[in-house]
Design an enzyme around this catalytic site. Structure first.
Site, mmCIF file in Angstrom:
data_model
loop_
_atom_site.group_PDB
_atom_site.id
_atom_site.type_symbol
_atom_site.label_atom_id
_atom_site.label_comp_id
_atom_site.label_asym_id
_atom_site.label_seq_id
_atom_site.Cartn_x
_atom_site.Cartn_y
_atom_site.Cartn_z
ATOM 1 N N ASP A 124 0.846 -1.188 0.000
ATOM 2 C CA ASP A 124 0.000 0.000 0.000
ATOM 3 C C ASP A 124 0.884 1.241 0.000
ATOM 4 O OD1 ASP A 124 0.896 0.144 2.582
ATOM 5 O OD2 ASP A 124 -1.047 -0.183 3.522
ATOM 6 N N ASP A 171 -3.375 8.223 -2.124
ATOM 7 C CA ASP A 171 -4.736 8.748 -2.172
ATOM 8 C C ASP A 171 -4.977 9.627 -0.959
ATOM 9 O OD1 ASP A 171 -4.562 6.514 -0.515
ATOM 10 O OD2 ASP A 171 -6.695 6.088 -0.646
ATOM 11 N N GLY A 231 -10.972 4.061 1.916
ATOM 12 C CA GLY A 231 -11.729 4.984 2.742
ATOM 13 C C GLY A 231 -12.969 4.412 3.374
ATOM 14 N N ASP A 242 -7.810 -7.296 2.437
ATOM 15 C CA ASP A 242 -6.733 -7.426 3.420
ATOM 16 C C ASP A 242 -7.240 -6.892 4.740
ATOM 17 O OD1 ASP A 242 -5.139 -4.756 4.408
ATOM 18 O OD2 ASP A 242 -6.221 -4.409 2.538
ATOM 19 N N CYS A 284 -5.064 -26.915 14.818
ATOM 20 C CA CYS A 284 -6.188 -27.755 15.240
ATOM 21 C C CYS A 284 -5.882 -29.246 15.110
ATOM 22 C CB CYS A 284 -7.440 -27.397 14.442
ATOM 23 S SG CYS A 284 -8.215 -25.850 14.985
#
Length: 376
Positions: free
Chosen positions: A90, A144, A220, A270, A313
């Site tokens: 990102d 952004d 956002g 994500d 598990c």
């Protein structure tokens, strides 16, 4: 990069995303490795135990420490971490947002102070790509302008204007750099902003559709709005996002969020939730969440989830994990994180299989029918 939708069931999409490092079946959940590693797990855990095809790393954190130039000297994120599958990075815009007491956005970019040493830095549409070129990620996100919700219409309007301006700068710069032989195997995604204002989202999405991005993200959201507002916003903007490109909903979310937004046509997700919750003792199961810290698990010989086939598990009991957590044994973090990430990745696999046979609606009914909304 190649992306192909191979099956649709309503708006839910089953696809294949191919990068230089892996073939990714979508819809996909990307574990978050903020500083180049998923917390408590290594590359072997991610590839050989969990079989994750793509993980996310954070440009902001890697830029500040150890520095993208250091990472480049190791062969980029792949060589540095030894995870040889795909990375998405990102842009750092969200970190600037979350640390906004130390940041200031203007029309040129984002000025911020390092959370490490207080030094001042300035991210621009070009500089964040330069950092990501050095990191060598398969998918790069543009800078952004993110706003907290609820937001005034004037601030949302400014956000989308800046985001579109920065998107144009980024795509032009990427084309220029590729003409110079840089980033030839790296792909770039645009980010649609607009808060929960449907018209603003539509305007931003249509503007980004006109630019040759390899994929589009919805940014956002999950920043203060209700679940219903998130779902409604995704549903409203989806018709205006190019069907031929992958669609990525950033920073989302709970298992319920994944199901609801796959139904609405999202391909990529994500979130830090599975690993963060694991470290705090909250474990995901097919029947809801359990609080492994609870005294009722002290003598429990059962696995976390009897239906789960994860590494943890198949080997360990709730009683043992309860003991490890209370002893603050570091082994707990690994075993719990392996379980929660397996749960998330397997949930995506089940949704892909349901879409393939045209039974996503049935899958969704069964998903909710067997889940408790309370922590068990």
């Amino acid at each position: 990069m190649k992306f192909e939708v191979i099956k649709k069931d309503g708006n839910a999409r089953r696809g294949i995303l191919t990068t230089a490092h892996s073939v990714i079946q979508t819809p996909v959940f990307m574990p978050v490795g903020t500083v180049g590693a998923v917390k408590s797990l290594d590359a072997f855990d991610m590839s050989e135990i969990l079989d994750a095809k793509i993980i996310l790393a954070n440009t902001y954190h890697m830029y500040l420490r150890p520095g993208s130039k250091v990472v480049r000297e190791f062969g980029g994120l792949h060589g540095f971490s030894k995870f040889d599958r795909s990375f998405l990075t990102d842009s750092g815009g969200f970190q600037a947002f979350s640390l906004r007491s130390n940041t200031k956005n203007d029309d040129g970019g984002i000025k911020f102070k390092s959370h490490i040493d207080g030094s001042t830095h300035y991210f621009t549409p070009r500089s964040v790509l330069d950092t990501q070129y050095e990191l060598g990620s398969d998918i790069m996100m543009i800078l952004d302008d993110l706003v907290a919700l609820p937001a005034e219409p004037k601030r949302i309007d400014l956000s989308i204007k800046r985001t579109i301006k920065w998107a144009k700068e980024a795509i032009d710069y990427h084309k220029f750099m590729q003409s110079k032989g840089v980033g030839l195997q790296q792909n770039i995604f645009g980010i649609v902003q607009g808060g929960t204002d449907y018209e603003a989202r539509k305007f931003c999405a249509e503007a980004l559709n006109e630019m040759p991005f390899d994929g589009l993200a919805i940014g956002g959201l999950s920043v203060g709005e209700s679940n219903e507002a998130m779902y409604d916003t995704v549903e409203a903007v989806m018709p205006f996002m190019d069907e031929l490109r992958p669609r990525y909903l950033m920073g989302v979310g709970t298992p319920e969020d994944l199901v609801e937004n796959v139904e609405r046509g999202v391909d990529m997700f994500d979130c830090v939730m599975p690993t963060r919750n694991a470290r705090n003792g909250t474990l995901f199961t097919s029947f809801g969440k359990i609080n492994i810290k609870s005294a009722k698990f002290i003598n429990d010989h059962a696995p976390i989830d009897p239906q789960c086939q994860c590494y943890t598990c198949k080997r360990y009991s709730r009683g043992y994990l309860n003991h490890l957590f209370k002893a603050r044994e570091l082994t707990f973090f690994r075993l719990a994180s392996l379980h929660n990430l397996h749960y998330y990745l397997n949930l995506m696999k089940e949704m892909r299989e349901a879409i393939e046979v045209g039974e996503f609606a049935k899958f969704k009914r069964n998903f909710y029918a067997k889940r408790s909304t309370d922590e068990l």
